[in-house]
Motif scaffolding. Structure first.
Motif, PDB file in Angstrom:
ATOM      1  N   ILE A  54       0.928  -0.890  -0.064  1.00  8.32           N
ATOM      2  CA  ILE A  54       0.090  -0.080  -0.017  1.00  8.32           C
ATOM      3  C   ILE A  54       1.016   1.304   0.077  1.00  8.32           C
ATOM      4  CG2 ILE A  54      -1.560   1.170   1.284  1.00  8.32           C
ATOM      5  CD1 ILE A  54      -2.673  -1.277   2.364  1.00  8.32           C
ATOM      6  N   GLU A  55       0.928   2.069  -0.916  1.00  6.08           N
ATOM      7  CA  GLU A  55       1.687   3.079  -1.155  1.00  6.08           C
ATOM      8  C   GLU A  55       0.848   4.671  -1.233  1.00  6.08           C
ATOM      9  OE1 GLU A  55       4.102   2.393  -4.671  1.00  6.08           O
ATOM     10  OE2 GLU A  55       4.416   0.407  -4.147  1.00  6.08           O
ATOM     11  N   SER A  56       1.564   5.495  -0.896  1.00  2.63           N
ATOM     12  CA  SER A  56       1.222   7.036  -0.932  1.00  2.63           C
ATOM     13  C   SER A  56       2.156   7.909  -1.751  1.00  2.63           C
ATOM     14  CB  SER A  56       0.828   7.673   0.509  1.00  2.63           C
ATOM     15  OG  SER A  56       0.348   8.905   0.486  1.00  2.63           O
ATOM     16  N   PRO A  90      -6.263  10.043 -12.446  1.00  2.00           N
ATOM     17  CA  PRO A  90      -5.528   9.277 -11.760  1.00  2.00           C
ATOM     18  C   PRO A  90      -6.137   7.542 -12.134  1.00  2.00           C
ATOM     19  CG  PRO A  90      -5.653  10.641 -10.212  1.00  2.00           C
ATOM     20  CD  PRO A  90      -6.670  11.026 -11.308  1.00  2.00           C
ATOM     21  N   GLU A  91      -7.325   7.537 -12.010  1.00  8.36           N
ATOM     22  CA  GLU A  91      -8.131   6.229 -12.143  1.00  8.36           C
ATOM     23  C   GLU A  91      -7.626   5.619 -13.867  1.00  8.36           C
ATOM     24  OE1 GLU A  91     -12.207   3.878 -11.589  1.00  8.36           O
ATOM     25  OE2 GLU A  91     -11.914   6.001 -11.046  1.00  8.36           O
ATOM     26  N   THR A  92      -7.784   6.796 -14.717  1.00 12.55           N
ATOM     27  CA  THR A  92      -7.431   5.932 -16.021  1.00 12.55           C
ATOM     28  C   THR A  92      -6.031   5.814 -16.264  1.00 12.55           C
ATOM     29  OG1 THR A  92      -9.237   7.563 -16.910  1.00 12.55           O
ATOM     30  CG2 THR A  92      -7.638   6.937 -18.273  1.00 12.55           C
ATOM     31  N   LEU A 141      -6.109   1.932  -7.841  1.00 13.50           N
ATOM     32  CA  LEU A 141      -6.502   3.177  -7.027  1.00 13.50           C
ATOM     33  C   LEU A 141      -7.062   3.158  -5.969  1.00 13.50           C
ATOM     34  CD1 LEU A 141      -5.732   6.202  -6.840  1.00 13.50           C
ATOM     35  CD2 LEU A 141      -7.805   6.780  -8.193  1.00 13.50           C
ATOM     36  N   PHE A 142      -6.823   3.539  -4.564  1.00 17.46           N
ATOM     37  CA  PHE A 142      -7.599   3.275  -3.662  1.00 17.46           C
ATOM     38  C   PHE A 142      -8.234   4.626  -2.963  1.00 17.46           C
ATOM     39  CE2 PHE A 142      -8.211   3.597   1.169  1.00 17.46           C
ATOM     40  CZ  PHE A 142      -9.115   2.220   1.311  1.00 17.46           C
ATOM     41  N   TYR A 143      -7.190   5.666  -3.516  1.00 18.48           N
ATOM     42  CA  TYR A 143      -7.979   7.078  -2.986  1.00 18.48           C
ATOM     43  C   TYR A 143      -7.039   8.102  -3.657  1.00 18.48           C
ATOM     44  CZ  TYR A 143      -9.086  11.349  -0.413  1.00 18.48           C
ATOM     45  OH  TYR A 143      -9.665  12.664  -0.074  1.00 18.48           O
ATOM     46  N   ARG A 150      -2.087  13.517  -4.629  1.00 18.39           N
ATOM     47  CA  ARG A 150      -1.758  12.492  -3.458  1.00 18.39           C
ATOM     48  C   ARG A 150      -2.753  11.341  -3.746  1.00 18.39           C
ATOM     49  NH1 ARG A 150       1.229  12.924   1.243  1.00 18.39           N
ATOM     50  NH2 ARG A 150       0.552  11.320   2.666  1.00 18.39           N
ATOM     51  N   LEU A 151      -1.797  10.242  -4.225  1.00 20.44           N
ATOM     52  CA  LEU A 151      -2.626   8.935  -4.568  1.00 20.44           C
ATOM     53  C   LEU A 151      -2.376   7.854  -3.557  1.00 20.44           C
ATOM     54  CD1 LEU A 151      -1.552   8.792  -8.401  1.00 20.44           C
ATOM     55  CD2 LEU A 151      -3.455  10.140  -7.360  1.00 20.44           C
ATOM     56  N   THR A 152      -3.220   7.160  -2.909  1.00 19.29           N
ATOM     57  CA  THR A 152      -3.004   6.079  -2.381  1.00 19.29           C
ATOM     58  C   THR A 152      -3.411   4.789  -3.165  1.00 19.29           C
ATOM     59  OG1 THR A 152      -3.733   7.088  -0.330  1.00 19.29           O
ATOM     60  CG2 THR A 152      -3.823   4.774  -0.222  1.00 19.29           C
ATOM     61  N   ILE A 153      -2.488   3.959  -3.380  1.00 16.97           N
ATOM     62  CA  ILE A 153      -2.640   2.982  -4.316  1.00 16.97           C
ATOM     63  C   ILE A 153      -2.262   1.494  -3.849  1.00 16.97           C
ATOM     64  CG2 ILE A 153      -2.058   4.381  -6.263  1.00 16.97           C
ATOM     65  CD1 ILE A 153       0.761   3.268  -6.576  1.00 16.97           C
TER      66      ILE A 153
END
Length: 216
Positions: free
Chosen positions: A28-30, A41-43, A53-55, A70-73
């Motif tokens: 799990i990465e930020s 981001p989702e695309t 993508l989580f958030y 800022r992505l949480t993946i």
């Protein structure tokens, strides 16, 4: 991070702010991603195998030519993952950022021998390693999460202050020696030099108050 940089058209930098190992190579990465163009981001992540993508949240900027997210993946990282190389040597990763196809890493080790062991493994595994500087400190520094600091800092500044700071930074106002002047910045933003000076000083004071607290 490297695959994300390859997928984005006009990325400035990708910073690893935090990461937690799950299992079987999954983390799990930020990430904090700065790009010269808007992106979904989702695309973008749909094009990368083993990543979901989580958030996602957008960090405000004053520039239309800069987008920071800022992505949480959830990512399946194949070996070698740069973070795992550092952690295997029991070093503290203070900062990991990818820019122009180069990873820049700030890490804390107990001593020179531990550093050499980490450097040797990075070079042996990734094929290249360049030492930029070494500093001896009593405090090891915090592991990662500088992206959260960015989010906090920009939230304390007005859009006018952000615009002046971003323009000043991008034009080399804070470089040594300076590459531009307040007069040049005023011309660039079409405002007076006194307004430039006021916004710069107010923004700098705001940032310093976050560190030292307001003066009594």
């Amino acid at each position: 991070m490297a695959k994300l940089q390859q997928t984005l058209d006009d990325v400035r930098s990708i910073e690893l702010d935090n990461a937690f190992y799950v299992e079987d190579g999954t983390w799990i990465e930020s990430l904090t991603v700065a790009s010269n163009t808007e992106f979904d981001p989702e695309t973008v992540l749909e094009e990368i195998s083993g990543v979901s993508l989580f958030y996602s949240s957008k960090i405000p900027t004053a520039s239309e030519e800069l987008e920071i997210r800022r992505l949480t993946i959830l990512a399946n990282e194949s070996y070698p993952f740069i973070l795992s190389l550092i952690l295997r040597q029991e070093a503290i990763p203070n900062r990991i950022v990818l820019q122009n196809d180069v990873f820049e890493i700030v890490a804390t080790t107990r001593d020179w021998d531990q550093f050499r062991s980490m450097a040797d493994e990075v070079q042996e595994t990734l094929g290249e390693f360049e030492l930029l500087s070494v500093t001896q400190n009593e405090e090891p520094g915090e592991p990662l999460d500088s992206g959260r600091l960015t989010e906090v800092l920009v939230s304390k500044l007005t859009s006018d202050q952000l615009e002046v700071l971003e323009t000043a930074y991008n034009h080399g106002y804070f470089d040594v020696p300076r590459e531009t002047s307040e007069t040049d910045l005023a011309d660039e933003l079409d405002i007076t030099q006194s307004t430039i000076n006021e916004r710069l000083r107010t923004a700098e004071r705001t940032l310093l108050e976050l560190i030292y607290g307001p003066r009594e």
